[in-house]
Enzyme design. Structure first.
Site, short mmCIF file in Angstrom:
data_model
loop_
_atom_site.label_atom_id
_atom_site.label_comp_id
_atom_site.label_asym_id
_atom_site.label_seq_id
_atom_site.Cartn_x
_atom_site.Cartn_y
_atom_site.Cartn_z
N ASP A 98 0.86 -1.18 0.00
CA ASP A 98 0.00 0.00 0.00
C ASP A 98 0.89 1.24 0.00
OD1 ASP A 98 -2.46 1.53 0.48
OD2 ASP A 98 -3.22 -0.37 1.31
N ASP A 204 -3.17 4.67 -2.19
CA ASP A 204 -4.23 5.22 -1.36
C ASP A 204 -4.66 6.61 -1.87
OD1 ASP A 204 -5.70 4.82 1.20
OD2 ASP A 204 -4.66 6.67 1.77
N GLU A 255 -6.53 4.02 -5.82
CA GLU A 255 -7.86 4.20 -5.24
C GLU A 255 -8.36 5.60 -5.60
OE1 GLU A 255 -10.02 4.15 -0.86
OE2 GLU A 255 -8.15 5.21 -1.16
N HIS A 329 -11.29 -3.24 2.87
CA HIS A 329 -11.24 -2.98 4.32
C HIS A 329 -12.02 -1.72 4.74
CE1 HIS A 329 -8.34 -0.45 2.45
NE2 HIS A 329 -8.26 0.28 3.54
N ASP A 330 -12.57 -0.99 3.76
CA ASP A 330 -13.35 0.22 4.08
C ASP A 330 -14.84 0.00 3.85
OD1 ASP A 330 -11.06 1.74 4.57
OD2 ASP A 330 -10.85 2.29 2.46
#
Ligand code: NOJ
Length: 558
Positions: A98, A204, A255, A329-330
């Protein structure tokens, strides 16, 4: 379409904090992942995306990084991480890390320096602005921008009497990408990781790195030019590509909340030299009302079809590549949001697996999705750990909102739903930890766990395994054209995948009803390739009867 390993790969996302704890401190770690490498191999995935494992005070579970080139204490040592990488590579599995470079932690040495004085050499690594004052002389934030985790996006710092920008929590100050020195530091850090042997990055909130220089207030009813998709975004990504990505055989996926189709094309178009893929987030925002994330609304299957279809067309046009996922994970658990986590949990989890793994674009599976893990029901706010929920609760309760309504929204959409510990077996804490887990284990672990799923040939796990193998062994599943049919149907999602003579028909019942549909007459339906029912509905002259959440992939001819 150019063949690439990352187009043909299947990604499995690991949220290390919740995957497997090897040392009993209640927090997952690198050695815990090492213990489970053979499990990943057996499932058949060939790329792992690991959420942040870098040094962090964990205000936002590792998305607040205080040292980009060191390990988080809870996750082990760099040697553990190196062993993990080697273990993956030995099994033919790649690793993507990440990259969190829109912001750092306020405990990063750069920020510690930056906040010391206006002339500190690191001052410009972050975004500092003078206060504004209202007509009564009261100090105000430079703009009215909200932070994603409640409150304003600016924090006043007494030391130098300026505000710094933080689009997330106040412990996540935004980095100043306008500063070429900062950019160079980031590129050299990325190259350092590439040289350690990683195979790419998930980036991210990457479309936030360029801000509009005007720093204007957000106004209702206006097209706001503020902190998203700023004017230098593409320039920065091209520079990053040139300075590090293009020098290695790696993949990138960015993302991107709030990107238009055109912006998406500019990010991943084959000739752009920016990113390989983005995560467009429109479909995971389905069910969000006008007041945002916690304003829960029903959503329709035709909306999902429209989003998937328009992104597919846009990517076709620019010769770009997509990503397919239903959760991360969100997000809440996919079977709870898009399927049925009650009486049809198994059927609908398998149906969703068929969907993700037969679409065009690289599929991403999130840990636990392969055994049909569900949302958790939490009734005490103190059992949540996510700062997004905890901050929002405080703010909303102060405004007089109802506790019950808030809890209902968190239980439906909260991020902790996907972060509950991985359910390995039916022993204490689901075999996740010998200690006290950092977040509650879902009480359904005795029923839903890896051990049980592996023992049962009809489980969601075995279905995933079969679907993964199917995708890996048939190029048409990867590169075939996506051609939707029955576009107006609110219960059935159906499409063809066409790759020369290799052609498939996919029929998915997204409802708990038994339904009938008529498929276009020009489709010759051939042998069944895979289905989630052994006694599935009937087909008669292109009329199909489908059972609740039935999924089928057929050979086809058109
Ligand atoms: C998106 C990440 O996926 C999320 O978990 C994080 O809180 C924010 N970006 C801020 O880094």
């Amino acid at each position: 379409m150019k063949r690439q390993w990352w187009k043909e790969g299947i990604v499995y996302q690991i949220y290390p904090r919740s995957f497997r704890d090897s040392n009993g401190d209640g927090i997952g770690d690198c050695r815990g992942i090492i213990e489970k490498l053979d499990y990943l191999k057996e499932l058949g995935v060939n790329i792992i995306w690991l959420n942040p494992v870098y040094k962090s005070p964990n205000d936002d579970n590792g998305y607040d990084i205080s040292d980009y080139q060191d390990m988080m204490d809870e996750f082990g040592t760099m040697a553990d991480w190196e062993e993990l990488l080697e273990g993956l590579h030995n099994r033919g599995i790649k690793l993507i890390m990440d990259l969190v470079v829109n912001h750092s932690s306020d405990e990063h040495q750069w920020f510690v320096e930056s906040r010391k004085s206006k002339d500190n050499p690191y001052r410009d690594y972050y975004i500092w602005k003078d206060p504004k004052y209202d007509e009564n002389g009261n100090r105000m934030e430079p703009t009215n921008w909200p932070a994603a985790f409640s409150g304003p996006a600016w924090e006043y710092d007494e030391e130098t009497e300026q505000y710094y920008l933080h689009l997330f929590s106040k412990k996540q100050p935004d980095l100043n990408w306008e500063n070429p020195k900062l950019r160079e530091e980031i590129y050299s850090m990325m190259n350092w990781w590439f040289e350690k042997g990683i195979d790419g990055f998930r980036m991210d909130v990457i479309n936030l790195i360029s801000k509009y220089p005007e720093y204007e207030d957000i106004e209702d009813g206006k097209e706001n030019k503020t902190f998203m998709n700023g004017p230098r975004l593409h320039e920065f990504l091209k520079e990053m590509n040139q300075n590090c990505i293009s020098k290695h055989d790696v993949m990138t996926v960015g993302e991107c909340f709030g990107v238009s189709l055109e912006q998406g094309q500019d990010l991943v178009g084959a000739d752009r030299k920016e990113l390989d893929m983005i995560f467009q987030m429109e479909h995971v925002c389905l069910g969000e009302g006008p007041k945002g994330k916690w304003d829960v609304m029903p959503w329709k299957l035709t909306q999902l079809k429209e989003i998937i279809g328009k992104w597919d067309r846009a990517l076709e046009e620019c010769d770009g590549w997509g990503s397919q996922f239903l959760m991360n994970h969100d997000q809440p658990r996919s079977v709870s949001k898009f399927g049925n986590d009650k009486e049809y949990r198994v059927e609908s989890a398998k149906m969703l697996a068929t969907f993700t793994l037969t679409l065009k674009g690289t599929p991403y599976i999130y840990q636990g999705e392969e055994i049909g893990m569900t949302n958790i029901e939490i009734d005490d706010i103190n059992d949540y750990r996510d700062l997004e929920i905890l901050n929002h609760y405080k703010e909303a309760i102060a405004k007089g909102e109802s506790h019950d309504k808030l809890m209902e929204a968190y239980n439906y959409k909260g991020r902790d739903n996907s972060r509950t510990p991985m359910q390995w077996d039916d022993s204490k804490n689901a075999g996740f930890t010998a200690g006290t887990p950092w977040l509650k284990v879902n009480p359904n672990y005795k029923e839903i766990n890896v051990k049980k799923a592996m023992e049962n040939k009809d489980s969601v796990f075995h279905y995933y395994k079969d679907m993964i193998a199917l995708r890996k062994n048939n190029l048409g599943m990867v590169y075939g054209e996506y051609r939707p049919i029955l576009e107006e149907d609110e219960k059935i999602y159906s499409y063809l995948r066409i790759y020369g003579d290799e052609q498939y028909l996919v029929v998915l019942n997204f409802s708990k009803d038994s339904v009938e549909c008529s498929l276009p007459k020009d489709i010759e339906i051939g042998d069944l390739v895979i289905s989630n029912y052994s006694n599935r509905g009937e087909i008669l002259e292109n009329k199909m009867k489908l059972k609740p959440y039935e999924a089928g992939v057929y050979k086809a001819k058109i």
